[in-house]
Scaffold this motif. Sequence first.
Motif, short mmCIF file in Angstrom:
data_model
loop_
_atom_site.label_atom_id
_atom_site.label_comp_id
_atom_site.label_asym_id
_atom_site.label_seq_id
_atom_site.Cartn_x
_atom_site.Cartn_y
_atom_site.Cartn_z
N THR A 38 4.55 2.88 4.69
CA THR A 38 3.22 2.96 3.43
C THR A 38 4.06 4.55 3.12
O THR A 38 4.03 5.76 3.72
N ASN A 39 3.43 4.35 1.93
CA ASN A 39 3.57 5.85 1.38
C ASN A 39 2.30 6.47 0.23
O ASN A 39 1.86 6.14 0.29
N LEU A 40 2.49 8.04 0.64
CA LEU A 40 1.32 8.85 -0.36
C LEU A 40 1.78 9.86 -0.60
O LEU A 40 2.63 10.99 0.19
N THR A 41 1.33 10.42 -1.74
CA THR A 41 1.67 11.74 -1.99
C THR A 41 0.19 12.37 -2.84
O THR A 41 -0.42 11.58 -3.63
N VAL A 42 -0.06 13.15 -1.90
CA VAL A 42 -1.01 14.25 -2.47
C VAL A 42 -1.23 15.88 -2.86
O VAL A 42 -0.68 16.48 -1.49
N ASP A 43 -1.83 15.93 -3.42
CA ASP A 43 -1.63 17.72 -4.31
C ASP A 43 0.21 17.57 -4.65
O ASP A 43 0.41 19.23 -3.22
N GLY A 44 1.40 17.12 -4.60
CA GLY A 44 2.63 17.48 -4.24
C GLY A 44 3.22 17.32 -2.65
O GLY A 44 4.52 17.50 -2.67
N ASP A 45 2.31 17.17 -2.09
CA ASP A 45 3.20 16.84 -0.54
C ASP A 45 2.68 15.42 -0.32
O ASP A 45 2.30 14.08 -0.61
N GLU A 46 4.62 15.11 0.34
CA GLU A 46 4.79 13.33 0.01
C GLU A 46 4.69 13.00 2.06
O GLU A 46 4.51 13.44 2.58
N TYR A 47 3.58 11.85 1.68
CA TYR A 47 3.39 11.68 2.98
C TYR A 47 3.67 9.96 3.17
O TYR A 47 4.06 9.43 2.65
N TYR A 48 5.11 9.99 4.51
CA TYR A 48 5.24 8.35 4.54
C TYR A 48 5.12 8.02 6.41
O TYR A 48 5.48 8.75 7.27
N LYS A 49 4.98 6.74 6.21
CA LYS A 49 5.25 6.53 8.26
C LYS A 49 5.54 5.08 8.35
O LYS A 49 5.86 3.82 7.14
N VAL A 50 6.66 4.99 8.83
CA VAL A 50 6.90 3.53 9.38
C VAL A 50 6.54 2.86 10.41
O VAL A 50 6.81 3.24 11.75
N LEU A 51 6.24 2.16 10.82
CA LEU A 51 5.36 2.03 11.89
C LEU A 51 6.02 -0.41 12.32
O LEU A 51 6.56 -0.98 11.60
N VAL A 52 6.49 -0.55 13.01
CA VAL A 52 7.39 -1.96 13.81
C VAL A 52 6.39 -2.56 15.49
O VAL A 52 5.68 -1.81 16.25
N GLY A 53 6.10 -3.49 14.90
CA GLY A 53 5.66 -4.46 16.22
C GLY A 53 6.44 -5.96 16.19
O GLY A 53 6.42 -6.35 15.03
N THR A 54 6.44 -5.84 17.06
CA THR A 54 7.22 -7.13 17.74
C THR A 54 5.74 -8.45 18.08
O THR A 54 5.43 -7.82 19.40
N GLN A 55 6.00 -9.52 18.26
CA GLN A 55 5.25 -10.04 18.85
C GLN A 55 6.34 -11.86 19.00
O GLN A 55 6.95 -12.31 18.41
N HIS A 56 5.83 -12.24 20.17
CA HIS A 56 6.56 -13.98 21.04
C HIS A 56 5.45 -14.60 20.82
O HIS A 56 4.68 -15.16 20.10
N PHE A 57 6.40 -15.85 19.86
CA PHE A 57 5.70 -16.95 19.56
C PHE A 57 6.27 -18.31 20.10
O PHE A 57 7.42 -18.20 20.05
#
Length: 196
Positions: free
Chosen positions: A137-156
């Motif tokens: 997920t990405n976001l730019t606010v007032d010229g500042d850039e933010y991002y995060k990468v999240l990972v999740g794993t589940q067994h089925f």
Amino acid sequence: MRHYRPILALASCFTLVASSGAYLETPEPWQVTRLNTFSPSGRPGSDVNAHLWANITNPSPIPAGPGVTFDASSANCTVNWVYAGDYPYGHVFICNTTDTEESSSSSTSKWTIEVLEANVTSPSATTNMDVRFTLTTNLTVDGDEYYKVLVGTQHFQVGENMRGSCGGSGVCSWTLRDESVPVLVQPTVVACQGTC
């Protein structure tokens, strides 16, 4: 006066850590509300493709920085592969991502899905597998850039959180057990920029 300066400095550091603590919290669990798999019969002239379909939702906004959040989002994911002699393992598939209708920011989200070979006696890409979801997920606010990468794993696994059947022709179809919905996936942050 000298005795107060170190105390004042320590108090300032504590305030900074305390105020940013909200961004260090464990992310809310994601929700898998649908996961279906299909395997073909293998008979000559019939469909040769196997499929996995999944719906996943990040139900809560994610803190990005002071007063800034990434929007909640959801995705429909599809994995297709040739059933006889091929596996989906080791491939990343891009999901169809939808931001929530009540968008509070202009963040963008991208979901991907991977089917992983489960570390079990009888792994199967349709009945006994691990599934990894990744949210960027990405976001730019007032010229500042933010991002995060999240990972999740589940067994089925059929017999645990999945059920279904195979027909006389050899076609098999599996889905989440009603009592297992939603299946929760706990994400972890693996990369970020901004307040992490």
